[in-house]
Design a protein around this motif. Structure first.
Motif, mmCIF file in Angstrom:
data_model
loop_
_atom_site.group_PDB
_atom_site.id
_atom_site.type_symbol
_atom_site.label_atom_id
_atom_site.label_comp_id
_atom_site.label_asym_id
_atom_site.label_seq_id
_atom_site.Cartn_x
_atom_site.Cartn_y
_atom_site.Cartn_z
ATOM 1 N N ALA A 30 4.553 30.105 -18.202
ATOM 2 C CA ALA A 30 5.794 30.512 -17.518
ATOM 3 C C ALA A 30 5.567 31.753 -16.679
ATOM 4 C CB ALA A 30 6.890 30.748 -18.551
ATOM 5 N N LEU A 31 4.823 32.713 -17.222
ATOM 6 C CA LEU A 31 4.520 33.930 -16.463
ATOM 7 C C LEU A 31 3.729 33.594 -15.205
ATOM 8 C CD1 LEU A 31 4.370 37.013 -16.120
ATOM 9 C CD2 LEU A 31 2.357 36.993 -17.625
ATOM 10 N N GLY A 32 2.752 32.701 -15.335
ATOM 11 C CA GLY A 32 1.952 32.325 -14.170
ATOM 12 C C GLY A 32 2.782 31.672 -13.082
ATOM 13 N N MET A 33 3.700 30.772 -13.462
ATOM 14 C CA MET A 33 4.564 30.140 -12.463
ATOM 15 C C MET A 33 5.441 31.170 -11.759
ATOM 16 S SD MET A 33 3.993 26.912 -12.117
ATOM 17 C CE MET A 33 5.433 26.511 -11.150
ATOM 18 N N ALA A 67 5.496 32.080 -7.705
ATOM 19 C CA ALA A 67 6.739 32.148 -6.932
ATOM 20 C C ALA A 67 6.871 33.495 -6.243
ATOM 21 C CB ALA A 67 7.933 31.904 -7.853
ATOM 22 N N LEU A 68 6.536 34.564 -6.954
ATOM 23 C CA LEU A 68 6.571 35.895 -6.354
ATOM 24 C C LEU A 68 5.626 35.977 -5.159
ATOM 25 C CD1 LEU A 68 7.392 38.911 -6.413
ATOM 26 C CD2 LEU A 68 5.502 39.277 -8.031
ATOM 27 N N GLY A 69 4.451 35.359 -5.306
ATOM 28 C CA GLY A 69 3.482 35.394 -4.220
ATOM 29 C C GLY A 69 3.966 34.695 -2.967
ATOM 30 N N LEU A 70 4.728 33.619 -3.124
ATOM 31 C CA LEU A 70 5.265 32.921 -1.955
ATOM 32 C C LEU A 70 6.250 33.791 -1.188
ATOM 33 C CD1 LEU A 70 5.826 29.386 -3.522
ATOM 34 C CD2 LEU A 70 4.050 30.047 -1.892
ATOM 35 N N ILE A 71 6.809 34.789 -1.880
ATOM 36 C CA ILE A 71 7.775 35.689 -1.246
ATOM 37 C C ILE A 71 7.130 36.998 -0.817
ATOM 38 C CG2 ILE A 71 9.936 36.973 -1.585
ATOM 39 C CD1 ILE A 71 10.651 34.881 -3.746
ATOM 40 N N ALA A 72 6.326 37.577 -1.723
ATOM 41 C CA ALA A 72 5.892 38.963 -1.539
ATOM 42 C C ALA A 72 4.470 39.119 -1.027
ATOM 43 C CB ALA A 72 6.037 39.725 -2.865
ATOM 44 N N GLY A 73 3.629 38.127 -1.151
ATOM 45 C CA GLY A 73 2.266 38.291 -0.676
ATOM 46 C C GLY A 73 1.299 37.342 -1.362
ATOM 47 N N ASP A 74 0.263 36.922 -0.630
ATOM 48 C CA ASP A 74 -0.632 35.892 -1.119
ATOM 49 C C ASP A 74 -1.447 36.319 -2.330
ATOM 50 O OD1 ASP A 74 0.307 34.307 0.881
ATOM 51 O OD2 ASP A 74 -1.450 34.494 2.179
ATOM 52 N N ALA A 75 -1.683 37.622 -2.510
ATOM 53 C CA ALA A 75 -2.474 38.078 -3.649
ATOM 54 C C ALA A 75 -1.821 37.673 -4.965
ATOM 55 C CB ALA A 75 -2.654 39.589 -3.589
ATOM 56 N N GLY A 89 -1.147 34.540 -10.024
ATOM 57 C CA GLY A 89 -0.302 33.577 -10.719
ATOM 58 C C GLY A 89 -1.024 32.285 -11.028
ATOM 59 N N ALA A 90 -1.842 31.797 -10.095
ATOM 60 C CA ALA A 90 -2.591 30.561 -10.330
ATOM 61 C C ALA A 90 -3.552 30.723 -11.499
ATOM 62 C CB ALA A 90 -3.349 30.159 -9.071
ATOM 63 N N ALA A 91 -4.200 31.890 -11.589
ATOM 64 C CA ALA A 91 -5.123 32.146 -12.698
ATOM 65 C C ALA A 91 -4.388 32.212 -14.031
ATOM 66 C CB ALA A 91 -5.889 33.444 -12.444
ATOM 67 N N LEU A 104 10.318 26.326 -2.009
ATOM 68 C CA LEU A 104 9.307 26.184 -3.045
ATOM 69 C C LEU A 104 9.281 27.384 -3.974
ATOM 70 C CD1 LEU A 104 7.102 24.240 -4.035
ATOM 71 C CD2 LEU A 104 5.457 25.528 -2.646
ATOM 72 N N ASP A 105 9.560 28.575 -3.449
ATOM 73 C CA ASP A 105 9.531 29.765 -4.292
ATOM 74 C C ASP A 105 10.572 29.685 -5.408
ATOM 75 O OD1 ASP A 105 11.573 29.874 -2.441
ATOM 76 O OD2 ASP A 105 11.122 31.888 -1.712
ATOM 77 N N TRP A 106 11.819 29.368 -5.080
ATOM 78 C CA TRP A 106 12.858 29.277 -6.097
ATOM 79 C C TRP A 106 12.666 28.052 -6.998
ATOM 80 C CZ3 TRP A 106 15.438 33.213 -7.619
ATOM 81 C CH2 TRP A 106 15.710 34.252 -6.735
ATOM 82 N N THR A 107 12.036 27.024 -6.469
ATOM 83 C CA THR A 107 11.711 25.870 -7.307
ATOM 84 C C THR A 107 10.739 26.271 -8.402
ATOM 85 O OG1 THR A 107 12.051 24.333 -5.475
ATOM 86 C CG2 THR A 107 10.732 23.542 -7.325
#
Length: 383
Positions: free
Chosen positions: A280-283, A287-295, A300-302, A359-362
């Motif tokens: 859940a934390l990773g997802m 989502a945060l990355g889609l809004i705030a930055g690619d890093a 999150g993926a890891a 996609l971010d809110w999804t």
């Protein structure tokens, strides 16, 4: 649920049957993972609407689920070896036909045949993993089986995406024929494993016993299906999606392997809810990355991969423990059907949700769903 042994233990990897299972699993799943995230991107490049590009995956996994439900009947009638061999051919042999056309109809038609083969491989691979080692070392055996899945996941998902985005579909198509190479391993593998005992738990009772851990798995794989399908579409430029999927596969490989060893020693009661929270934390971070930055997408993926891999192992160990003697094939069918149903739902339904809210809110909603599933995870660990 708990387990463990004392004294010196020889690594299961030294058993020829374990190595044959891991090799055949790796060759089979390499085909699946090469096309999992890449075919939707291939369809979009061919003119398909991004919102329905996940249809290819959904068709593949729908057929997979249908076939999984009849694998116990097929093996009872024809035997494990012949059914497994036909499944490997069905999964691998049609893959080169992807070069013919990139239309959704054509890709979906191929998916029907390959999905049937994948249904056989998933059920029998997990069943053989439960039979290749003593019960008290089942977590370790499933961990090594999971490593045979996780390594192709680590390499083939980003490789498939990279090949499609670079226009190298022919390479993708021929590499995806890899399950055929596992055919020589089948006879020795089937001869070496112990057969399920006659009688014992009925198929119906075993499937019902495996239901709770399978529900947990379904929710986690729904999240995973969304990530691997829509991240390359959302971020098609540069190497971001490829690197993110590589990290997802890497952490998933490690935790899927090691979670089994831990489960043999300390049980799954605490491990499964904890792994669900990590997912859940990773997802949420993706989502945060889609809004705030690619890093944040990479982080999150890891993190999500770590939870994803651990939950896969722990739910399978728990499903077999709950199903009891003689129920391994039916429990495997239930577990694998949930895995693929979740992945298909993530590939199709999450795209429709993302079309409405982004996609971010999804992904935020999916993170909440993972947390809500915690009570089911607690129930699932009661044998």
């Amino acid at each position: 649920m708990a387990g463990g042994t004392t004294g010196d233990r020889t690594s299961l990897w030294r058993q020829p049957a374990m190595r044959a299972l891991a090799a055949s699993t790796a060759l089979g799943f390499a085909s699946y993972f090469l096309t999992l995230a890449s075919l939707p991107a291939y369809a979009v490049a061919g003119g398909a609407d991004a919102d329905i590009a996940g249809l290819v995956t959904a068709v593949f996994l729908t057929v997979t689920i249908v076939v999984q439900s009849v694998v116990p009947v097929l093996t009872a009638r024809f035997g494990v070896g012949p059914v497994l061999a036909v499944g490997l051919v069905a999964l691998g042999a049609p893959a080169p036909l992807y070069v013919v056309d990139d239309g959704l109809v054509w890709l979906s038609a191929i998916a029907v045949v390959r999905g049937a083969g994948f249904g056989v491989l998933t059920v029998l691979g997990a069943t053989l993993a439960a039979q290749v080692a003593p019960v008290e070392r089942r977590g370790e055996a499933i961990g090594l089986y999971g490593l045979g899945i996780a390594v192709p996941n680590l390499l083939a998902v980003p490789a498939g995406v990279a090949l499609v985005l670079d226009g190298q579909v022919a390479w993708l198509a021929w590499l995806a024929a890899s399950p055929v190479l596992a055919l020589p391993l089948v006879p020795g593998l089937v001869r070496a494993v112990r057969a399920e005992p006659a009688g014992g738990t009925s198929s119906r009772a075993a499937a019902l016993a495996a239901l709770a851990p399978s529900v947990v798995l379904l929710v986690v794989t729904l999240a995973g299906g969304g990530v691997v399908t829509f991240l390359p579409i959302e971020r098609p430029d540069g190497a971001l999606a490829t690197v993110a999927l590589l990290l997802f596969g890497l952490t998933g490989a490690v935790t899927r392997w090691q979670a089994g060893l831990l489960a043999d020693r300390v049980g799954t009661r605490r491990l499964m809810p904890l792994s669900l929270l990590v997912g859940a934390l990773g997802m949420a971070l993706v989502a945060l990355g889609l809004i705030a930055g690619d890093a944040w997408i990479l982080v999150g993926a890891a993190v999500f991969g770590a939870g994803f891999g651990a939950v896969q192992n722990l739910t399978l160990v728990t499903a077999f423990a709950r199903a009891g003697e003689g129920g391994a094939t039916a429990a495997s069918a239930m577990w694998n059907a949930s895995f693929d149903a979740g992945t298909a739902a993530g590939a199709l339904a999450l795209g429709l949700v993302a079309a409405g809210i982004g996609l971010d809110w999804t992904f935020v909603a999916v993170a909440v769903l993972l947390v809500v599933t915690l009570p089911v995870a607690r129930v699932a660990t009661r044998t």
